[in-house]
Structure formats: C-alpha cells, structure tokens
Design a protein around this motif. Sequence first.
Motif, PDB file in Angstrom:
ATOM      1  N   ILE A 271      88.513  -1.129   0.718  1.00  0.00           N
ATOM      2  CA  ILE A 271      88.812   0.175   0.134  1.00  0.00           C
ATOM      3  C   ILE A 271      87.765   0.459  -0.930  1.00  0.00           C
ATOM      4  O   ILE A 271      87.499  -0.384  -1.803  1.00  0.00           O
ATOM      5  CB  ILE A 271      90.218   0.216  -0.495  1.00  0.00           C
ATOM      6  CG1 ILE A 271      91.290  -0.131   0.552  1.00  0.00           C
ATOM      7  CG2 ILE A 271      90.496   1.589  -1.090  1.00  0.00           C
ATOM      8  CD1 ILE A 271      92.684  -0.242  -0.018  1.00  0.00           C
ATOM      9  N   ARG A 273      86.886   3.175  -3.881  1.00  0.00           N
ATOM     10  CA  ARG A 273      87.455   4.251  -4.675  1.00  0.00           C
ATOM     11  C   ARG A 273      86.406   4.773  -5.645  1.00  0.00           C
ATOM     12  O   ARG A 273      85.508   4.046  -6.069  1.00  0.00           O
ATOM     13  CB  ARG A 273      88.684   3.793  -5.449  1.00  0.00           C
ATOM     14  CG  ARG A 273      89.873   3.414  -4.592  1.00  0.00           C
ATOM     15  CD  ARG A 273      91.070   3.089  -5.459  1.00  0.00           C
ATOM     16  NE  ARG A 273      92.275   2.835  -4.679  1.00  0.00           N
ATOM     17  CZ  ARG A 273      92.628   1.652  -4.226  1.00  0.00           C
ATOM     18  NH1 ARG A 273      91.858   0.594  -4.484  1.00  0.00           N
ATOM     19  NH2 ARG A 273      93.746   1.510  -3.529  1.00  0.00           N
ATOM     20  N   GLY A 277      90.392   7.484  -9.031  1.00  0.00           N
ATOM     21  CA  GLY A 277      91.147   6.908  -7.920  1.00  0.00           C
ATOM     22  C   GLY A 277      90.940   7.594  -6.585  1.00  0.00           C
ATOM     23  O   GLY A 277      91.719   7.365  -5.646  1.00  0.00           O
ATOM     24  N   VAL A 278      89.917   8.448  -6.476  1.00  0.00           N
ATOM     25  CA  VAL A 278      89.655   9.121  -5.202  1.00  0.00           C
ATOM     26  C   VAL A 278      89.169   8.091  -4.194  1.00  0.00           C
ATOM     27  O   VAL A 278      88.262   7.303  -4.471  1.00  0.00           O
ATOM     28  CB  VAL A 278      88.603  10.240  -5.386  1.00  0.00           C
ATOM     29  CG1 VAL A 278      88.289  10.892  -4.062  1.00  0.00           C
ATOM     30  CG2 VAL A 278      89.110  11.258  -6.393  1.00  0.00           C
ATOM     31  N   VAL A 279      89.771   8.061  -3.012  1.00  0.00           N
ATOM     32  CA  VAL A 279      89.439   7.091  -1.975  1.00  0.00           C
ATOM     33  C   VAL A 279      88.302   7.640  -1.134  1.00  0.00           C
ATOM     34  O   VAL A 279      88.430   8.686  -0.498  1.00  0.00           O
ATOM     35  CB  VAL A 279      90.664   6.776  -1.100  1.00  0.00           C
ATOM     36  CG1 VAL A 279      90.274   5.809   0.016  1.00  0.00           C
ATOM     37  CG2 VAL A 279      91.781   6.180  -1.959  1.00  0.00           C
ATOM     38  N   TYR A 280      87.150   6.928  -1.136  1.00  0.00           N
ATOM     39  CA  TYR A 280      86.014   7.304  -0.302  1.00  0.00           C
ATOM     40  C   TYR A 280      86.091   6.661   1.073  1.00  0.00           C
ATOM     41  O   TYR A 280      85.646   7.230   2.067  1.00  0.00           O
ATOM     42  CB  TYR A 280      84.706   6.891  -0.990  1.00  0.00           C
ATOM     43  CG  TYR A 280      84.268   7.825  -2.086  1.00  0.00           C
ATOM     44  CD1 TYR A 280      83.318   8.808  -1.833  1.00  0.00           C
ATOM     45  CD2 TYR A 280      84.801   7.726  -3.366  1.00  0.00           C
ATOM     46  CE1 TYR A 280      82.915   9.670  -2.840  1.00  0.00           C
ATOM     47  CE2 TYR A 280      84.415   8.586  -4.372  1.00  0.00           C
ATOM     48  CZ  TYR A 280      83.461   9.559  -4.116  1.00  0.00           C
ATOM     49  OH  TYR A 280      83.067  10.417  -5.099  1.00  0.00           O
ATOM     50  N   ALA A 282      88.594   3.655   3.419  1.00  0.00           N
ATOM     51  CA  ALA A 282      89.694   2.708   3.526  1.00  0.00           C
ATOM     52  C   ALA A 282      89.863   2.374   4.996  1.00  0.00           C
ATOM     53  O   ALA A 282      90.182   3.252   5.805  1.00  0.00           O
ATOM     54  CB  ALA A 282      90.988   3.286   2.940  1.00  0.00           C
ATOM     55  N   THR A 325      87.958  -7.258  -6.544  1.00  0.00           N
ATOM     56  CA  THR A 325      87.647  -5.937  -7.087  1.00  0.00           C
ATOM     57  C   THR A 325      86.338  -6.037  -7.851  1.00  0.00           C
ATOM     58  O   THR A 325      86.221  -6.822  -8.809  1.00  0.00           O
ATOM     59  CB  THR A 325      88.760  -5.443  -8.017  1.00  0.00           C
ATOM     60  OG1 THR A 325      89.998  -5.416  -7.308  1.00  0.00           O
ATOM     61  CG2 THR A 325      88.447  -4.053  -8.538  1.00  0.00           C
TER      62      THR A 325
END
Length: 334
Positions: A271, A273, A277-280, A282, A325
């Motif tokens: 994932i 982000r 917190g915008v998910v680019y 996943a 992370t």
Amino acid sequence: MPLDTGGVTGLHLQMDGDREANRHDSLTPTLDAGLDVGAALKAVREFHGLNLQDLADSTRIRRSYLAAIEDMRLDELPSRPFTVGYVRAYANALGLDGEAAVDRFRREEPLTDNALRAPIGVSETKDPRLTLIVGAGLLVLVAIILWNVAQRAMSQDAPPPHRAPESAMAGAKLGAPAGPVSLGAPLPAPVESTTPDAYETPGLAAATAADGSSDSVIAARKAAAANPVVAEPAVPVRPLPPTFIPKGTVYGAQPGASAVTVQALKGGSLIVRGAGGVVYFARQLAAGEAYRVPNLGGLTIDTTDAHAFQVFVDGQSKGLLPSPTVSPSKLTGG
C-alpha cells in the motif's frame, strides 16, 4: 251449267295454303330430332334464329351451361338436379314441352346420382398445416418406439451387477458383532497450519511477573525503551539480483518519473499512501510483480511483510525493505 271460277280459285288457294303450312311444319325441328336432346334443342334454337346469349338472357342460365347442354358435356354442368332444371327451362324458352325434354334427357342419361357436385372451377385443397401436424406426430411416435427398443436392447446387453458370492455375504453376517457397538474417545481436532500466533500485549509479561503493580509496569516499560529489541532481518533463500529485472507486471509511474522500485519476492500486500492518507496504490502483488513509486513528496510504503519485497533505486538493488512502513525518500537517502 256455268263453272264457278271464283269458288274454284278460292279452293285452290286454300289447298295451297294448307300444303304450305304442312310443308313448314314438316321442316320445323322437334324434340325428337337429332342424336340427343341437346342436339334437338340446338336445332330448334338455330331454326328460330336465336343465339345462346339470347337464351341466356331470357332463362338467366349461364351461356356456358347452355352450350354444355347442347353438346351434352355433362361433366361441365352442376349436379344432376340443376342440369334437369336447365333442360326444362331451355325447352320452355324455345316454346317446346319442357317435361318432354326432361323425359328424353332422363332416358338418354339414366343416372340416379342426386348428390350435389362441387361448384365448377373450385378445386378441393387440403390444409398443409394438417399434414405437418400429422407428420410431426408420426415422427414423435416413431422416436418413442425406437427409444424403448434401444433401452431394452441396452438393458439386455448390459453386464450383470457386481455382487459378492453368497458364501462371503453369509460369513460377513456371521462375523458382525451382536448388540450395541462401543465407540472410542473422539479424536482431537486437526492442527490448523495457517492459524497465526496469539497476540501478546507489549509489557504484559513484565507486568504479570511483577504481580501487576503500576510501579513494576512503569519500570518494565522504561527498561524496554532503553533496550529495544531489533528484529533480525530474514536471510533470503537465494542471493538478491543486483539490478532490477522485470519478472511480472510492473505497476505505478513510468521509468523516467520514478527512482524507487519495489519488487515482490513472494506474495504480499503493498500500500502506497500520500499526504493526508490518500491511497495511491493498494494491491496484493504476486512474486515477480513490481511497483514504481512516483517521485512525489510525503509518500509512505506500507506492507505486511517487509522481507517479501526488494528495493531498487535507479535500477540498483538496495536490499530488502527495512521495515513494514517506510518513506521512499529514506530509501534514496534524501
């Protein structure tokens, strides 16, 4: 004695007139003339100078029917009762005895068929749909019969069912225990190989060892913070490739717009982000698939297993992901 010439002359004239009348009557055709009644009617008509259309207008009979009567073409006329009526009307129109004409017609054509014929020019045709329905029904019936015959033949040719000998069946029955059968203890449930290890709350063991007092818990937390346990990175089974080699689908940015590439060594989730917190990206990547991280600030890479992914910077290997992370800027040293 003088001769009465006037009387003699009148007598001669009367005799001549009688002879002329007798001669005219002898030349007039009658119903007895001709080969048949049709020829007689035709002779009388022609003697009076009439044509078929004149008689058709006066009798209201079709001209073709009158011509058929004269030529005795009875197959072109309607049924016999209608034909008899036409002969009678034809004779009456010529001033002849209609009943006498009918009597001669019946003598010459002694038929007793009184059934009505079909109208002239109308042919009897059958409905083709009825033929199709009957044909379809016959086909279905034949198919059912053939199916039954085939089933019977197959059942006769089929081998007999497998069955144990009677002696073996009798022995099995004698060897069976009588009365209730006792069952043993139930077997344990099979071990679930995919069951994860039980989650342990950090500091719970130290707190339990110190009887759960708050001072002991605080002391255990300080000790854990002073001596953090660093997980040893898993040693890959085989050496990592020094350069990036695509082995599956490559997602993400174009090569010129990305410096960091993350490639899966085995299946795992990845994932990416952005700020807020915008998910680019996943996706569950399979082994060999890769993702090119776009050159954007504030991105974060999250994965469930850091040791399942290899990092490449500008196509050169940087080893495995250092942690689940991580920021792409730290991978490039920026």
